[in-house]
Design a protein around this motif. Structure first.
Motif, PDB file in Angstrom:
ATOM      1  N   ALA A  94      57.900 -19.245   9.660  1.00  9.39           N
ATOM      2  CA  ALA A  94      56.762 -20.083   9.267  1.00  9.39           C
ATOM      3  C   ALA A  94      55.666 -20.037  10.320  1.00  9.39           C
ATOM      4  O   ALA A  94      54.470 -20.095   9.988  1.00  9.39           O
ATOM      5  N   TRP A  95      56.052 -19.927  11.591  1.00  9.69           N
ATOM      6  CA  TRP A  95      55.053 -19.811  12.656  1.00  9.69           C
ATOM      7  C   TRP A  95      54.312 -18.485  12.543  1.00  9.69           C
ATOM      8  O   TRP A  95      53.093 -18.424  12.698  1.00  9.69           O
ATOM      9  N   GLU A  96      55.074 -17.428  12.282  1.00  9.61           N
ATOM     10  CA  GLU A  96      54.458 -16.105  12.137  1.00  9.61           C
ATOM     11  C   GLU A  96      53.469 -16.093  10.978  1.00  9.61           C
ATOM     12  O   GLU A  96      52.397 -15.490  11.059  1.00  9.61           O
ATOM     13  N   THR A  97      53.804 -16.784   9.898  1.00  8.73           N
ATOM     14  CA  THR A  97      52.921 -16.840   8.735  1.00  8.73           C
ATOM     15  C   THR A  97      51.586 -17.470   9.100  1.00  8.73           C
ATOM     16  O   THR A  97      50.516 -16.971   8.725  1.00  8.73           O
ATOM     17  N   VAL A  98      51.623 -18.571   9.852  1.00  9.76           N
ATOM     18  CA  VAL A  98      50.377 -19.234  10.255  1.00  9.76           C
ATOM     19  C   VAL A  98      49.553 -18.314  11.152  1.00  9.76           C
ATOM     20  O   VAL A  98      48.326 -18.191  10.986  1.00  9.76           O
ATOM     21  N   LEU A  99      50.204 -17.658  12.105  1.00  8.81           N
ATOM     22  CA  LEU A  99      49.480 -16.741  12.996  1.00  8.81           C
ATOM     23  C   LEU A  99      48.813 -15.626  12.203  1.00  8.81           C
ATOM     24  O   LEU A  99      47.649 -15.269  12.452  1.00  8.81           O
ATOM     25  N   GLN A 100      49.529 -15.060  11.248  1.00  7.68           N
ATOM     26  CA  GLN A 100      48.988 -13.955  10.466  1.00  7.68           C
ATOM     27  C   GLN A 100      47.851 -14.413   9.551  1.00  7.68           C
ATOM     28  O   GLN A 100      46.880 -13.683   9.345  1.00  7.68           O
ATOM     29  N   GLN A 101      47.947 -15.617   9.038  1.00  5.90           N
ATOM     30  CA  GLN A 101      46.940 -16.089   8.086  1.00  5.90           C
ATOM     31  C   GLN A 101      45.695 -16.650   8.767  1.00  5.90           C
ATOM     32  O   GLN A 101      44.583 -16.448   8.272  1.00  5.90           O
ATOM     33  N   ASP A 102      45.890 -17.351   9.882  1.00  5.68           N
ATOM     34  CA  ASP A 102      44.783 -18.140  10.420  1.00  5.68           C
ATOM     35  C   ASP A 102      44.289 -17.744  11.805  1.00  5.68           C
ATOM     36  O   ASP A 102      43.245 -18.242  12.238  1.00  5.68           O
ATOM     37  N   VAL A 103      45.001 -16.903  12.516  1.00  7.22           N
ATOM     38  CA  VAL A 103      44.600 -16.590  13.901  1.00  7.22           C
ATOM     39  C   VAL A 103      44.228 -15.111  13.993  1.00  7.22           C
ATOM     40  O   VAL A 103      45.079 -14.251  14.230  1.00  7.22           O
ATOM     41  N   ILE A 104      42.955 -14.817  13.792  1.00  5.52           N
ATOM     42  CA  ILE A 104      42.487 -13.431  13.835  1.00  5.52           C
ATOM     43  C   ILE A 104      42.741 -12.821  15.204  1.00  5.52           C
ATOM     44  O   ILE A 104      43.087 -11.636  15.312  1.00  5.52           O
ATOM     45  N   PHE A 105      42.560 -13.613  16.253  1.00  2.00           N
ATOM     46  CA  PHE A 105      42.804 -13.122  17.617  1.00  2.00           C
ATOM     47  C   PHE A 105      44.195 -12.500  17.704  1.00  2.00           C
ATOM     48  O   PHE A 105      44.376 -11.441  18.312  1.00  2.00           O
ATOM     49  N   PHE A 106      45.180 -13.139  17.101  1.00  2.00           N
ATOM     50  CA  PHE A 106      46.549 -12.635  17.124  1.00  2.00           C
ATOM     51  C   PHE A 106      46.689 -11.372  16.282  1.00  2.00           C
ATOM     52  O   PHE A 106      47.358 -10.410  16.690  1.00  2.00           O
ATOM     53  N   ARG A 107      46.058 -11.338  15.131  1.00  2.00           N
ATOM     54  CA  ARG A 107      46.238 -10.211  14.204  1.00  2.00           C
ATOM     55  C   ARG A 107      45.746  -8.890  14.779  1.00  2.00           C
ATOM     56  O   ARG A 107      46.269  -7.832  14.418  1.00  2.00           O
ATOM     57  N   VAL A 108      44.764  -8.930  15.665  1.00  2.00           N
ATOM     58  CA  VAL A 108      44.212  -7.672  16.173  1.00  2.00           C
ATOM     59  C   VAL A 108      44.874  -7.224  17.478  1.00  2.00           C
ATOM     60  O   VAL A 108      44.489  -6.203  18.041  1.00  2.00           O
ATOM     61  N   LEU A 109      45.883  -7.968  17.946  1.00  2.00           N
ATOM     62  CA  LEU A 109      46.605  -7.552  19.148  1.00  2.00           C
ATOM     63  C   LEU A 109      47.548  -6.399  18.829  1.00  2.00           C
ATOM     64  O   LEU A 109      47.998  -6.237  17.692  1.00  2.00           O
ATOM     65  N   ASP A 110      47.864  -5.608  19.851  1.00  2.00           N
ATOM     66  CA  ASP A 110      48.860  -4.555  19.642  1.00  2.00           C
ATOM     67  C   ASP A 110      50.254  -5.187  19.673  1.00  2.00           C
ATOM     68  O   ASP A 110      50.406  -6.359  20.036  1.00  2.00           O
ATOM     69  N   PRO A 111      51.299  -4.454  19.277  1.00  2.00           N
ATOM     70  CA  PRO A 111      52.647  -5.050  19.169  1.00  2.00           C
ATOM     71  C   PRO A 111      53.142  -5.716  20.453  1.00  2.00           C
ATOM     72  O   PRO A 111      53.726  -6.806  20.408  1.00  2.00           O
ATOM     73  N   GLU A 112      52.915  -5.088  21.597  1.00  2.00           N
ATOM     74  CA  GLU A 112      53.388  -5.678  22.851  1.00  2.00           C
ATOM     75  C   GLU A 112      52.632  -6.959  23.160  1.00  2.00           C
ATOM     76  O   GLU A 112      53.223  -7.953  23.630  1.00  2.00           O
ATOM     77  N   GLN A 113      51.321  -6.980  22.907  1.00  2.00           N
ATOM     78  CA  GLN A 113      50.533  -8.188  23.134  1.00  2.00           C
ATOM     79  C   GLN A 113      50.959  -9.303  22.182  1.00  2.00           C
ATOM     80  O   GLN A 113      50.986 -10.474  22.562  1.00  2.00           O
ATOM     81  N   ARG A 114      51.298  -8.950  20.951  1.00  2.00           N
ATOM     82  CA  ARG A 114      51.783  -9.970  20.015  1.00  2.00           C
ATOM     83  C   ARG A 114      53.080 -10.595  20.501  1.00  2.00           C
ATOM     84  O   ARG A 114      53.282 -11.810  20.370  1.00  2.00           O
TER      85      ARG A 114
END
Length: 354
Positions: A94-114
């Protein structure tokens, strides 16, 4: 099926990287614990010698002295064990869903940064309280409050939020007496507590959420308030943070702030006029702009952008294009000629699309 597979992959990756997170902080904590334990051992040994009046170190003396010393070490390293327990927990889907839907900063990070972002998120939510005042604190609110804390300090991997213990969530905006209502003076979106409210932050729930969902208006109250706390690392909120700026950079930064404030006053800038309040608010307002629309700031305010890169130790240039693409792919699909959602009254193509 895909969601389950993705969540499992996240859990495996996160748990495998647990020991790599906060390594410097853990090392410092253990060293400090050893120093205090050694001092405790010396003091305890002296006390035992005085009490027993033997004035000679013996096995009994060492044993009696080691007990409080070991206790001191366990007490000082307790936070490490608690943090390890937090980081060993699987990352909730559920936390991942919120990050993916609402936090653009998170979505554009590379896998290690995520992975690192998720670790910081877990630690913040595990160690800080987020409390609703006459309002429910749902998963979205908790994640967005924590994301607001992580975004400004993401350039400092070993950052510790020692300046705050709790975030209070209000159901709406409030006034300077912290009263909730619909009166004209209830216009405060968020604030960093002082005095009796020290180590607290207050955020309006609807404004916190809107700050992440309206991604084109260069406004985000969560980032704004945590930028104040970054500024406060030297003990005072004055627009001149001790992190990111060495002594030689302070005077040019102050001069730049003043020049930009003159431009805003003259109506020659797209920076929000609230930045004119004082230097502290200038830093917080431009931090919102920097993290939400870095590409626009780089083009319109290149010197200011470079200065904020140093302040927050983050180079967003490589992500600017990805951020713009995410904006265009957002849930609110806007036509080029649509009114800009930032409320400027201009067309989207002439405003935040640029």
């Amino acid at each position: 099926m895909n969601n389950h597979s993705s969540a499992s992959s996240i859990d495996t990756d996160e748990q495998s990287n647990t020991t790599k997170t906060f390594t410097a902080w853990e090392r410092r904590t253990r060293v400090w614990a050893l120093v205090l334990a050694a001092l405790t051992l010396i003091v305890a040994a002296l006390v035992v010698l005085v009490v027993t009046r033997t004035w000679q170190l013996a096995d009994t003396t060492l044993v009696l002295a080691l007990v409080p010393a070991f206790g001191m070490y366990l007490w000082q390293t307790g936070k490490i064990r608690r943090r390890h327990a937090i980081l060993c927990e699987p990352f909730p889907p559920a936390w991942e869903t919120v990050l993916q839907q609402d936090v653009i900063f998170f979505r554009v990070l590379d896998p290690e940064q995520r992975r690192r972002f998720r670790r910081h998120l877990q630690v913040f939510l595990g160690e800080k309280r987020i409390t609703g005042i006459r309002v429910e604190v749902d998963t979205t609110t908790r994640i967005l409050a924590a994301a607001s804390a992580i975004i400004p300090i993401f350039g400092f991997p070993d950052w510790e939020w020692d300046q705050i213990d709790e975030v209070l969530i209000y159901p709406t905006r409030f006034n300077q007496e912290f009263e909730i209502g619909d009166n004209k003076d209830h216009n405060t979106l968020g604030m960093v507590g002082t005095g009796s409210l020290n180590r607290l932050m207050i955020l309006s729930k609807p404004d916190l959420i809107n700050g992440f969902r309206n991604t084109t208006d260069k406004r985000n109250v969560g980032i704004h308030e945590f930028a104040h706390l970054v500024d406060k690392t030297d003990g005072v909120i004055d627009g001149v943070p001790s992190v990111g700026l060495d002594r030689q950079a302070i005077e040019p930064w102050v001069d730049l702030m003043r020049r930009k404030m003159v431009e805003i006053e003259a109506g020659k800038s797209d920076i929000d006029r609230y930045a004119l309040t004082n230097e502290a608010e200038f830093l917080a307002v431009t931090a919102e702009y920097f993290f939400e629309r870095p590409g626009v700031m780089l083009r319109k305010h290149p010197v200011l952008y470079e200065a904020l890169e140093r302040v927050f130790n983050q180079n967003l240039r490589t992500r600017a294009g990805a951020l713009r693409r995410e904006l265009l792919r957002g849930r609110r699909r806007l036509g080029r000629n649509s009114p800009c959602p930032c409320g400027s009254g201009r067309k989207f193509k002439k405003c935040c699309l640029q």
